[in-house]
Design a protein around this motif. Structure first.
Motif, short mmCIF file in Angstrom:
data_model
loop_
_atom_site.label_atom_id
_atom_site.label_comp_id
_atom_site.label_asym_id
_atom_site.label_seq_id
_atom_site.Cartn_x
_atom_site.Cartn_y
_atom_site.Cartn_z
N ASP A 1 0.90 -1.16 0.00
CA ASP A 1 0.00 0.00 0.00
C ASP A 1 0.93 1.21 0.00
O ASP A 1 1.44 1.62 1.05
N LEU A 2 1.16 1.73 -1.19
CA LEU A 2 2.20 2.77 -1.36
C LEU A 2 1.92 4.01 -0.53
O LEU A 2 0.77 4.45 -0.45
N PRO A 3 2.97 4.58 0.08
CA PRO A 3 2.78 5.86 0.78
C PRO A 3 2.40 6.94 -0.24
O PRO A 3 3.04 7.05 -1.29
N TYR A 4 1.37 7.67 0.05
CA TYR A 4 0.88 8.67 -0.88
C TYR A 4 0.06 9.70 -0.12
O TYR A 4 -0.14 9.59 1.09
N GLY A 5 -0.45 10.67 -0.85
CA GLY A 5 -1.41 11.62 -0.29
C GLY A 5 -0.76 12.78 0.43
O GLY A 5 0.45 12.84 0.59
N LYS A 6 -1.60 13.68 0.90
CA LYS A 6 -1.07 14.93 1.45
C LYS A 6 -0.35 14.74 2.80
O LYS A 6 0.40 15.58 3.23
N THR B 1 6.62 11.01 1.27
CA THR B 1 7.34 10.16 0.32
C THR B 1 7.37 10.80 -1.07
O THR B 1 6.32 11.18 -1.61
N THR B 2 8.54 10.89 -1.64
CA THR B 2 8.67 11.49 -2.97
C THR B 2 8.46 10.41 -4.05
O THR B 2 8.47 9.22 -3.75
N LEU B 3 8.34 10.87 -5.29
CA LEU B 3 8.17 9.92 -6.39
C LEU B 3 9.40 9.01 -6.48
O LEU B 3 9.28 7.81 -6.73
N GLU B 4 10.57 9.61 -6.21
CA GLU B 4 11.79 8.81 -6.26
C GLU B 4 11.76 7.70 -5.19
O GLU B 4 12.12 6.55 -5.46
N GLU B 5 11.26 8.04 -3.99
CA GLU B 5 11.16 7.02 -2.93
C GLU B 5 10.13 5.95 -3.30
O GLU B 5 10.34 4.76 -3.03
N GLN B 6 9.06 6.39 -3.94
CA GLN B 6 8.06 5.40 -4.41
C GLN B 6 8.70 4.43 -5.40
O GLN B 6 8.47 3.22 -5.34
N ASP C 1 0.19 1.41 -13.99
CA ASP C 1 0.56 0.44 -15.03
C ASP C 1 1.87 0.78 -15.74
O ASP C 1 2.77 -0.05 -15.82
N SER C 2 1.98 2.02 -16.24
CA SER C 2 3.18 2.31 -17.04
C SER C 2 4.43 2.38 -16.15
O SER C 2 5.51 1.93 -16.54
N LEU C 3 4.24 2.90 -14.93
CA LEU C 3 5.38 2.96 -14.00
C LEU C 3 5.86 1.54 -13.67
O LEU C 3 7.07 1.26 -13.70
N LEU C 4 4.91 0.66 -13.41
CA LEU C 4 5.29 -0.71 -13.03
C LEU C 4 5.96 -1.45 -14.19
O LEU C 4 6.96 -2.14 -13.99
N THR C 5 5.42 -1.28 -15.38
CA THR C 5 6.06 -1.97 -16.53
C THR C 5 7.45 -1.39 -16.78
O THR C 5 8.37 -2.12 -17.13
N SER C 6 7.62 -0.09 -16.52
CA SER C 6 8.95 0.50 -16.72
C SER C 6 9.95 -0.05 -15.69
O SER C 6 11.15 0.04 -15.88
N HIS C 7 9.43 -0.61 -14.59
CA HIS C 7 10.30 -1.23 -13.59
C HIS C 7 10.44 -2.73 -13.82
O HIS C 7 10.92 -3.45 -12.95
N GLY C 8 9.95 -3.20 -14.96
CA GLY C 8 10.13 -4.62 -15.31
C GLY C 8 9.03 -5.54 -14.81
O GLY C 8 9.15 -6.76 -14.94
N PHE C 9 7.98 -4.97 -14.26
CA PHE C 9 6.87 -5.82 -13.79
C PHE C 9 6.00 -6.23 -14.97
O PHE C 9 5.78 -5.45 -15.91
N GLU C 10 5.45 -7.46 -14.86
CA GLU C 10 4.42 -7.88 -15.81
C GLU C 10 3.09 -7.77 -15.07
O GLU C 10 2.94 -8.34 -13.97
N ILE C 11 2.15 -7.03 -15.62
CA ILE C 11 0.87 -6.85 -14.92
C ILE C 11 -0.04 -8.03 -15.21
O ILE C 11 -0.32 -8.35 -16.37
N ILE C 12 -0.46 -8.71 -14.15
CA ILE C 12 -1.32 -9.90 -14.33
C ILE C 12 -2.78 -9.45 -14.45
O ILE C 12 -3.48 -9.80 -15.38
#
Ligand SMILES: C[S@@+](CC[C@H](N)C(=O)[O-])C[C@H]1O[C@@H](n2cnc3c(N)ncnc32)[C@H](O)[C@@H]1O
Length: 319
Positions: A252-257, A261-266, A289-300
């Protein structure tokens, strides 16, 4: 509490499950049912050979264990009579199938005839055991009826809560997505916050570990676990320092106001999740989706859920 994970596949579709979901959560229910049963049910009533506790999922209303089948109501009643059943304080309900064609009078007749076929006292209030009868494709079926006990509702009342915490229902669903039909899977929640997911995992009796970078949050998470009688073993650690391998990570990614956490930390969290687990379930406020695929993930697979006006999340399952 391992009873909730009772999984036992048999060769015939001996079990009927009845689902209960709102339109808003249908996507999530579909995903969860597919992970548990291997298919998406076409309606709210379906057969399966897989036996799981009716209390395992927030979407399962009940399970019927078919013990008697008849080509007519009379056949069914005869078959029940043949077993000389005796129960005190029992209740029988009629459950409607997806294409229910039985009118009220016929349902009442079925309940009355089956009631006569069982020895003992009938109890409308606080029955000790429940049975159900249904008719599907011209076949009448009877069996024990086990209703979801909704114990997870109590998890709403945690000593500590945060605005960024997930709700316990979504948390339970995520745990079911993680383990599917395998209760022995090793799960990690590396950014566990105050432990909403860990609590559901522990209640389901699975092997789930939790970590968080914030010591204050870890302390509160452990107090929440203690409150429900679970082991308070959450470790104060950044995901970057986790070395143990896991089958599934729920992130559950850290996010929100309220998050610093910065985008780099994410990105670093996403990368590390790939390193420590074979499969990762991400929860996020934006489509990843695009961020995860750019990190080499395959989206199931995945889904978008919107619960109230303010609450929405993307669930993305990848490997
Ligand atoms: C969205 S919250 C998780 C909420 C949690 N699912 C719950 O219901 O309580 C994200 C959490 O990630 C933690 N976090 C941020 N960066 C982290 C890191 N590098 N390693 C571990 N935890 C981290 C934060 O402290 C925060 O508690």
């Amino acid at each position: 509490m391992f009873e909730n994970l009772e999984i036992n596949s048999i060769n015939t579709n001996r079990y009927i499950y009845v689902l209960n979901y709102t339109d808003q959560l249908k996507n999530l229910c579909d995903l969860e049912m597919k992970s548990i049963f291997g298919f998406i049910p076409t309606g709210k009533f379906f057969f399966s050979a897989t036996k799981i506790s009716s209390s395992r999922s927030i979407f399962i209303k009940s399970r019927m264990d078919i013990t008697h089948i008849g080509n007519s109501l009379e056949d069914l009643v005869q078959s029940i009579e043949g077993d000389s059943l005796f129960y005190n304080d029992y209740k029988i309900s009629y459950i409607k199938s997806n294409d229910n064609t039985i009118d009220y009078q016929e349902r009442l007749k079925a309940l009355r005839l089956i009631g006569f076929a069982i020895e003992g006292n009938f109890a409308l209030q606080n029955p000790k055991i429940e049975f159900a009868v249904t008719k599907v494709n011209d076949q009448w079926m009877f069996g024990q009826y086990i209703i979801n006990d909704h114990t997870w509702i109590n998890h709403k009342q945690k000593p500590y809560n945060y605005s960024y915490a997930l709700d316990h229902q979504l948390a339970r669903s995520l745990v079911n997505l993680a383990i599917g039909n395998n209760p022995h899977i090793k799960v990690v929640d590396p950014c566990c916050g105050i432990g909403t997911i860990i609590i559901e995992g522990r209640e389901l009796g699975i092997n789930i570990k939790g970590y968080d970078i914030n010591p204050n949050v870890v302390e509160k998470c452990n107090k929440n676990l203690q409150h429900f009688g679970f082991e308070d073993d959450i470790v104060h650690k950044s995901i970057q320092d986790i070395t143990e391998p896991y089958d599934v990570a729920i992130v559950d990614l850290p996010y929100g106001k309220f998050s610093t956490t910065t985008l780099e930390e994410q990105r670093l969290i996403i990368n590390k999740a790939k390193e420590i687990a074979h499969k990762v379930i991400f929860v996020s406020m934006v489509n990843l989706d695009s961020l995860l695929t750019s990190h080499g993930f395959e989206i199931i697979e995945g889904c978008f859920i919107k619960k109230r006006d303010k609450f929405s999340r993307y669930i993305t399952i990848c490997c």
